[in-house]
Design a protein around this motif. Structure first.
Motif, short mmCIF file in Angstrom:
data_model
loop_
_atom_site.label_atom_id
_atom_site.label_comp_id
_atom_site.label_asym_id
_atom_site.label_seq_id
_atom_site.Cartn_x
_atom_site.Cartn_y
_atom_site.Cartn_z
N GLN A 81 10.13 -3.63 0.91
CA GLN A 81 11.35 -4.24 0.38
C GLN A 81 11.32 -4.37 -1.14
OE1 GLN A 81 10.29 -7.11 2.96
NE2 GLN A 81 10.84 -5.70 4.57
N LEU A 82 11.07 -3.25 -1.81
CA LEU A 82 11.00 -3.26 -3.27
C LEU A 82 12.41 -3.20 -3.85
CD1 LEU A 82 8.02 -0.75 -3.73
CD2 LEU A 82 7.95 -3.24 -3.45
N PRO A 83 12.80 -4.21 -4.64
CA PRO A 83 14.17 -4.28 -5.15
C PRO A 83 14.39 -3.52 -6.46
CG PRO A 83 12.98 -6.25 -5.77
CD PRO A 83 12.02 -5.41 -4.96
N PHE A 84 13.34 -2.97 -7.02
CA PHE A 84 13.46 -2.32 -8.33
C PHE A 84 13.42 -0.80 -8.20
CE2 PHE A 84 9.17 -3.93 -7.54
CZ PHE A 84 8.43 -2.77 -7.57
N ILE A 85 13.66 -0.14 -9.31
CA ILE A 85 13.75 1.33 -9.37
C ILE A 85 12.36 1.96 -9.27
CG2 ILE A 85 14.40 3.26 -10.88
CD1 ILE A 85 16.39 1.19 -12.24
N LEU A 86 12.23 2.97 -8.43
CA LEU A 86 11.03 3.80 -8.41
C LEU A 86 11.46 5.21 -8.80
CD1 LEU A 86 9.15 2.80 -5.11
CD2 LEU A 86 8.66 2.06 -7.45
N LEU A 87 10.71 5.83 -9.69
CA LEU A 87 11.02 7.18 -10.13
C LEU A 87 9.93 8.15 -9.72
CD1 LEU A 87 12.27 6.47 -13.77
CD2 LEU A 87 13.64 6.74 -11.70
N SER A 88 10.37 9.32 -9.26
CA SER A 88 9.44 10.39 -8.90
C SER A 88 9.18 11.25 -10.13
CB SER A 88 10.03 11.23 -7.78
OG SER A 88 9.17 12.29 -7.47
N ASP A 89 7.92 11.31 -10.52
CA ASP A 89 7.50 12.08 -11.70
C ASP A 89 6.53 13.17 -11.25
OD1 ASP A 89 7.23 12.73 -14.43
OD2 ASP A 89 5.53 11.36 -14.66
N SER A 90 6.97 13.97 -10.27
CA SER A 90 6.07 14.95 -9.64
C SER A 90 5.54 15.99 -10.62
CB SER A 90 6.77 15.62 -8.45
OG SER A 90 7.99 16.18 -8.87
N ASN A 91 6.29 16.28 -11.68
CA ASN A 91 5.81 17.26 -12.67
C ASN A 91 5.06 16.58 -13.83
OD1 ASN A 91 7.91 16.03 -14.00
ND2 ASN A 91 9.19 17.87 -14.12
N LYS A 92 4.90 15.26 -13.72
CA LYS A 92 4.17 14.45 -14.72
C LYS A 92 4.79 14.50 -16.12
CE LYS A 92 -0.25 14.59 -12.27
NZ LYS A 92 0.30 15.06 -11.04
N LYS A 93 6.06 14.83 -16.18
CA LYS A 93 6.77 14.93 -17.46
C LYS A 93 6.87 13.57 -18.16
CE LYS A 93 10.54 18.12 -18.47
NZ LYS A 93 11.73 18.71 -17.90
N ILE A 94 7.21 12.54 -17.40
CA ILE A 94 7.36 11.20 -18.01
C ILE A 94 5.99 10.67 -18.41
CG2 ILE A 94 8.30 8.88 -17.71
CD1 ILE A 94 10.03 10.08 -15.41
N ARG A 95 5.01 10.83 -17.53
CA ARG A 95 3.64 10.39 -17.81
C ARG A 95 3.15 11.05 -19.11
NH1 ARG A 95 -0.38 7.96 -14.95
NH2 ARG A 95 0.97 7.67 -13.18
N ASN A 96 3.43 12.33 -19.27
CA ASN A 96 3.02 13.04 -20.49
C ASN A 96 3.82 12.60 -21.71
OD1 ASN A 96 1.05 14.49 -19.10
ND2 ASN A 96 2.43 16.19 -18.65
N LEU A 97 5.12 12.33 -21.51
CA LEU A 97 5.98 11.85 -22.59
C LEU A 97 5.45 10.54 -23.17
CD1 LEU A 97 8.75 12.38 -24.04
CD2 LEU A 97 9.77 10.95 -22.27
N PHE A 98 4.99 9.65 -22.28
CA PHE A 98 4.44 8.36 -22.71
C PHE A 98 2.99 8.49 -23.19
CE2 PHE A 98 8.19 6.80 -20.77
CZ PHE A 98 8.33 5.45 -21.07
N GLY A 99 2.32 9.55 -22.75
CA GLY A 99 0.91 9.71 -23.10
C GLY A 99 0.01 8.81 -22.27
N VAL A 100 0.38 8.60 -20.99
CA VAL A 100 -0.41 7.74 -20.10
C VAL A 100 -1.73 8.45 -19.80
CG1 VAL A 100 -0.51 6.65 -17.82
CG2 VAL A 100 1.66 6.74 -19.07
N PRO A 101 -2.85 7.79 -20.11
CA PRO A 101 -4.15 8.41 -19.84
C PRO A 101 -4.50 8.38 -18.36
CG PRO A 101 -4.47 6.21 -20.70
CD PRO A 101 -2.98 6.47 -20.72
N SER A 102 -5.41 9.24 -17.97
CA SER A 102 -5.92 9.20 -16.61
C SER A 102 -6.88 8.02 -16.50
CB SER A 102 -6.66 10.48 -16.26
OG SER A 102 -5.76 11.55 -16.23
N GLY A 103 -6.98 7.47 -15.30
CA GLY A 103 -7.89 6.35 -15.08
C GLY A 103 -9.10 6.80 -14.31
N LEU A 104 -10.00 5.90 -14.08
CA LEU A 104 -11.21 6.11 -13.27
C LEU A 104 -11.87 7.46 -13.56
CD1 LEU A 104 -12.18 3.87 -11.46
CD2 LEU A 104 -11.34 5.14 -9.50
N PHE A 105 -12.36 7.60 -14.78
CA PHE A 105 -13.10 8.80 -15.21
C PHE A 105 -12.26 10.07 -15.09
CE2 PHE A 105 -16.03 5.81 -13.07
CZ PHE A 105 -16.62 5.27 -14.20
#
Length: 152
Positions: free
Chosen positions: A86-110
């Motif tokens: 029952q999540l009331p907020f927006i979830l976005l699918s970033d299957s091509n990792k375009k948004i993740r790359n746009l923000f420069g989100v690093p990978s976690g856990l080594f």
């Protein structure tokens, strides 16, 4: 180049849980926003984080903010995840990792998992907080709320 505190969140588009196109410019720069990147739907840490955002969602909306979750899961996976919890907020699918790359989100856990990073931006779309902690999933919520309270 990773986004930093003081940067403006750039415009992006993605498919949301309704299967429609989400265009960031209709929210970012209009109201405060919390955008959180997480590794995967239905994993223990990600479920705890999403449910914590859900449980305090009203606190975010009371501050005029929108919460947006982003992962590389499919729209179908997001739909199941959002419905089940029952999540009331927006979830976005970033299957091509375009948004993740746009923000420069690093990978976690080594470098094995996509990183868990939360960005808080003011009503002008300027980033005021970046909280990067892959292991402390539920700590993102109080950090984001505290940052938003300082804006108001």
């Amino acid at each position: 180049m990773a986004l930093k505190v003081g940067d403006r969140i750039p415009n992006f588009t993605a498919i949301n849980t309704n299967g429609t196109v989400f265009e960031s410019q209709f929210i970012i720069g209009k109201k405060p926003v919390v955008i959180y990147f997480y590794p995967k739907d239905d994993t223990p840490g990600c479920t705890a984080q999403a449910c914590s955002f859900r449980d305090q969602y009203e606190d975010f909306t009371d501050l005029g903010a929108e919460v947006i979750g982003v992962s590389s899961d499919t729209v179908a996976s997001h739909q199941k995840f959002a419905k089940q919890h029952q999540l009331p907020f927006i979830l976005l699918s970033d299957s091509n990792k375009k948004i993740r790359n746009l923000f420069g989100v690093p990978s976690g856990l080594f470098g094995l998992l996509p990183g868990r990073v939360t960005y808080v931006a003011d009503k002008n779309g300027i980033i005021t907080l970046i909280f990067d902690n892959s292991l402390m999933a539920t700590k993102h919520i109080p950090k984001a709320l505290s940052s938003l309270k300082k804006l108001s």
